[in-house]
Design a protein around this motif. Structure first.
Motif, short mmCIF file in Angstrom:
data_model
loop_
_atom_site.label_atom_id
_atom_site.label_comp_id
_atom_site.label_asym_id
_atom_site.label_seq_id
_atom_site.Cartn_x
_atom_site.Cartn_y
_atom_site.Cartn_z
N SER A 101 -30.79 -4.27 -21.78
CA SER A 101 -30.33 -5.23 -20.35
C SER A 101 -30.46 -6.77 -20.68
O SER A 101 -29.71 -7.39 -20.30
CB SER A 101 -31.42 -4.91 -19.21
OG SER A 101 -31.14 -3.52 -18.94
N ALA A 104 -27.30 -7.80 -22.85
CA ALA A 104 -26.11 -7.78 -21.81
C ALA A 104 -26.13 -8.95 -21.02
O ALA A 104 -25.28 -9.60 -20.68
CB ALA A 104 -26.21 -6.49 -20.97
N GLU A 107 -25.00 -11.76 -22.93
CA GLU A 107 -23.64 -11.78 -23.07
C GLU A 107 -22.82 -12.08 -21.86
O GLU A 107 -21.72 -12.88 -21.92
CB GLU A 107 -23.21 -10.14 -23.61
CG GLU A 107 -23.09 -10.03 -25.19
CD GLU A 107 -22.41 -8.57 -25.43
OE1 GLU A 107 -21.50 -8.68 -26.16
OE2 GLU A 107 -22.78 -7.60 -25.01
N ARG A 108 -23.26 -11.85 -20.77
CA ARG A 108 -22.75 -12.05 -19.52
C ARG A 108 -22.57 -13.46 -19.12
O ARG A 108 -21.76 -14.12 -18.44
CB ARG A 108 -23.37 -11.17 -18.53
CG ARG A 108 -22.70 -11.47 -17.02
CD ARG A 108 -23.02 -10.50 -15.98
NE ARG A 108 -24.60 -10.36 -15.93
CZ ARG A 108 -25.28 -11.04 -14.99
NH1 ARG A 108 -24.48 -12.27 -14.48
NH2 ARG A 108 -26.53 -10.97 -14.91
N ALA A 305 -17.59 -7.26 -22.36
CA ALA A 305 -18.24 -6.66 -21.06
C ALA A 305 -17.84 -7.74 -20.04
O ALA A 305 -17.93 -8.89 -20.19
CB ALA A 305 -19.55 -6.55 -21.41
N THR A 446 -17.70 -0.32 -19.53
CA THR A 446 -19.26 -0.61 -19.28
C THR A 446 -19.40 0.10 -17.98
O THR A 446 -19.15 -0.36 -17.10
CB THR A 446 -19.44 -1.85 -19.38
OG1 THR A 446 -19.16 -2.69 -20.75
CG2 THR A 446 -20.74 -2.42 -19.04
N ARG A 452 -25.44 -0.46 -14.74
CA ARG A 452 -24.75 -1.71 -14.59
C ARG A 452 -23.93 -2.11 -13.34
O ARG A 452 -23.09 -3.02 -13.27
CB ARG A 452 -23.62 -1.26 -15.73
CG ARG A 452 -23.81 -1.30 -17.19
CD ARG A 452 -24.69 -2.34 -17.73
NE ARG A 452 -24.96 -2.08 -19.03
CZ ARG A 452 -24.58 -2.67 -19.94
NH1 ARG A 452 -23.32 -3.31 -19.95
NH2 ARG A 452 -24.76 -2.44 -21.16
#
Length: 738
Positions: A101, A104, A107-108, A305, A446, A452
């Motif tokens: 998490s 992610a 990245e987000r 993503a 994803t 998610r």
């Protein structure tokens, strides 16, 4: 340089990593250190003992719309940027999932790794689950150092780390060597060197036991900062230089347990005359079948993503459905593709029932056959308890082989909650299949069940990461073509609405190029940019997110108005398109024909509805088509109540001042408002229960019938409803015995 430093808990890897970061910073390097350990103490010595907000705590406490990367990045000694992943309390939760998490999240929010010369990942090495392998994936870490000591359990952990690297590593050479953090005498160090020789890895650096480390920690500093002239500091300065000067890397060659014990504990010397059994991963051996083959999923147009969130994610509402189901309900709409669900069979069955329900409703209620929903093209990897414990990459790989054997134009891979929790890396299986079948794109979407996000988030991810990856940016617009976006696949009138829209466009000599994403094909998606104008089916939050995504990526034109419901909206919609395509004359002719017909159809309903009072309680924020119908029928709108819900967050009307309105309406006010306003008709999204007085009630469809006559269809229902008694006869009879 991206360097992951792995080691057994308590082995000293955090102290080594922090001192190394300090030494690198003193050399003028821009350093980022990310602690990937639930203890979240990796960066403490760089921050003068300060315990910082971890990424996982931040994710838990701060709504997504307010999240900022700067809130979890902290500047320490000599400008070293520090971050801590964090994790759960001992005995609860899954720390490996937390690492997944955290990455992610980075990245987000767009962590810019190119801003740093060196990134250090300090990673716990006791646990070998998929979450702790994240720094090895997707190019996060290019180089791995393993910290060990003379203790057998430390060497055992180092061997397990090699096995993890072998399982998840896409590159044959990633290990730089061992760092020996010595705990004992020189005689004990021979164990490490025997392991080093057997695993064919060098002991790059040896750190002798020293009281200076304890003294520096008491000062909440690194040795490099606290004792700059010490021999320990000089060693870290040597390591900092060596990390740049010595770039030789080695493959991960872990030992089988029997060989490990024989060499380390029993003192057997590994030499060329004696057989050493190296552990070989099943996943790795399969990946070697076709080395170097290109991956169809790594195409230039492949999307990262998604950073576009559904409203329930932004507002932290309870999740409405499951991202996996939303995604698979979308990818199965793409003809010629196969969707592979990595998860238990029950997840696929539930998703399949959701898909079938929409198809069967369309068949029974509208007599419309939708093959994509009556016969969805999907496969399941059928995860069971054994797979959840030991990982399901072999099963997923075989299921993907079964999918590509059918020669589809594309394969989509979607993961469920169990796959996301255990950290299965679907992309490693995709690389294997893409190497075997480079001609077939295999695209991950994803989802990870609802980890998610909700149903709508899954739809968004499938549109952007899945369907969006096929759009050919080289296509040029063609004059009389349009695209349609943001149709709702769960609506049972989607096809009849499309037929109405298509007929109106045909009246202007315009054709539909691609539906993004409903009943479409890979070919249509590739030619998406042939459409000169893009028509949103809905201008709710879902529609606006897709518009923002496509505009940001392809800089294309969109109509301002969504699919119209009622005469006013249909006239406005048709005129906007006519102006864009320079077909105003054709539009004027079509609108004139519909205006005459509309007036004729309206009269019977107006006689039945004129003067009646109507109240609306809805989470749909665009209600003007209902209001237009009511006003055309001569009805009085006494109040419009807008609930706060996931579909939208922007109430607007072209009838200000003509009725009482309340946004963020609390449902508990309903009964008092009904007693006060006494409407003849109540409109809600769901059939209301336990009304305080007798009145007629009707439901508002999530997706109403579009076109010039959409509102009249609704008025016909009201007229028929108001002709019936408010209470059925049997209810009157029941009151006699109350």
């Amino acid at each position: 340089m991206r360097i992951a430093i792995y080691g057994k808990g308590g082995i000293g890897k955090s102290t080594i990593t922090a001192n190394l970061a300090a030494a690198l910073a003193e050399r003028g390097k821009r350093v980022l250190q990310i602690g990937c350990d639930p203890k979240h103490d990796s960066t403490r010595l760089l921050l003068n003992g300060k315990r910082v907000m971890t990424a996982l705590d931040y994710l838990r406490d701060v709504p997504p719309v307010m999240q900022r990367l700067s809130e979890v990045l902290h500047t320490g000694y000599k400008g070293v940027v520090c971050a801590e992943a964090g994790g759960p309390e001992p005995g609860v939760g899954c720390a490996g999932r937390g690492i997944l998490s955290t990455f992610a999240f980075f990245e987000r929010l767009g962590l810019k790794t190119e801003d740093f010369d060196v990134i250090l990942y300090d990673v716990l090495g006791d646990v070998v689950c998929g979450g702790f392998a994240v720094p090895l994936r997707k190019g996060f870490a290019e180089i791995v150092y393993i910290v060990t000591s003379e203790e057998f359990m430390s060497i055992y952990a180092a061997n397990n780390i090699l096995r993890g690297v072998q399982n998840f590593d896409e590159s044959p050479y990633r290990i730089a060597g061992l760092i020996l953090n010595s705990r004992g005498e020189a005689e004990d160090q021979k164990k490490v060197y025997r392991f080093s020789k057997a695993a064919r890895l060098p002991v790059k650096y040896t750190i002798q036991r020293s009281s200076l480390f304890r003294k520096a920690e008491e000062l909440d500093k690194t040795v490099v900062e606290a004792f700059p002239e010490s021999s320990e500091t000089k060693l870290f300065q040597t390591m900092a230089r060596g990390f740049f000067d010595d770039n030789k890397l080695f493959p991960a060659l872990p030992l089988e347990e029997e060989a490990l014990e024989r060499i380390v504990l029993k003192g057997e010397q590994p030499d060329k005359d004696k057989k050493i059994v190296h552990h070989v991963s099943g996943i790795k051996s399969k990946e070697k079948e076709k080395p170097g083959a290109p991956s169809a999923s790594d195409q230039e147009n492949r999307l990262p993503a998604s950073t576009f969130l559904s409203k329930s994610m932004l507002c932290r509402e309870p999740l409405h459905g499951c991202a996996f189901t939303g995604a698979i309900c979308t990818t199965t709409q793409i003809n010629g593709s196969i969707s592979v669900a990595h998860g238990p069979r029950s997840c696929s069955q539930i998703a399949c029932q959701t898909i079938l329900a929409g198809g069967l409703r369309a068949l029974y209620q509208k007599n419309v056959i939708i093959p994509e929903q009556l016969f969805p093209s999907m496969l399941s990897s059928d995860m069971n308890e054994n797979v959840v414990i030991y990982g399901g990459m072999d099963d997923l790989t075989e299921k993907l082989r079964q999918a590509v054997a059918a020669k589809p134009q594309a394969v989509f891979v979607l993961t469920t909650c169990p796959a996301g929790v255990i950290g299965d890396d679907a992309e490693s299986a995709i690389r294997i299949i893409s190497a075997e079948h480079p001609e077939i794109p295999v695209i991950p979407v994803t989802t990870d069940g609802n980890i998610r996000g909700d149903y709508m988030q899954g739809v968004l991810n499938a549109c952007m990461e899945g369907a969006g990856s096929f759009i050919d940016p080289c296509c040029k617009p063609e004059y009389d073509l349009v695209n349609i976006i943001a149709e709702k696949n769960i609506a049972n009138n989607a096809e009849t609405n499309f037929a109405v829209i298509s007929n109106l466009l045909n009246e202007l000599g315009i054709s539909v190029n691609c539906r993004f994403v409903r009943r479409t094909s890979i070919e249509a998606l590739r030619g998406f940019l042939k459409g000169r104008l893009n028509l949103p089916a809905f201008n709710d939050h879902f529609g606006r997110v897709l518009i923002n995504f496509l505009q940001e990526r392809f800089q294309i034109s969109f109509a301002q108005n969504a699919f119209p419901v009622g005469f006013y909206e249909s006239e406005r919609w048709l005129n906007e398109i006519a102006v864009f395509f320079e077909k105003e004359t054709e539009a004027e002719r079509v609108i004139g024909l519909f205006r005459k017909e509309y007036r004729e159809r309206m009269e019977p309903f107006r006689k039945a509805l004129e003067g009646k009072r109507i109240m609306i309680i809805t989470y749909i924020h665009d209600t003007d088509w209902i209001l237009e119908t009511a006003f055309d029928m001569g009805m009085e709108v006494v109040k419009v109540c807008i609930l706060n819900y996931s579909q939208d967050n922007l109430f607007r009307t072209r009838y200000p001042g003509r009725f009482e309105v309340e946004t963020n309406y609390p449902p508990q006010k309903r009964d008092d408002d009904l007693r006060r306003l006494k409407p003849n008709l109540l409109l809600c999204n769901y059939t209301p229960q336990d009304l305080p007085l007798a009145l007629h009630a009707d439901t508002i469809p999530l997706c109403p019938d579009v076109g010039f006559y959409g509102g009249l269809a609704f008025a016909g229902r009201w007229a028929a409803l108001l002709k019936s008694p408010v209470k059925e006869g049997w209810k009157y009879e029941s009151e006699k015995f109350a």
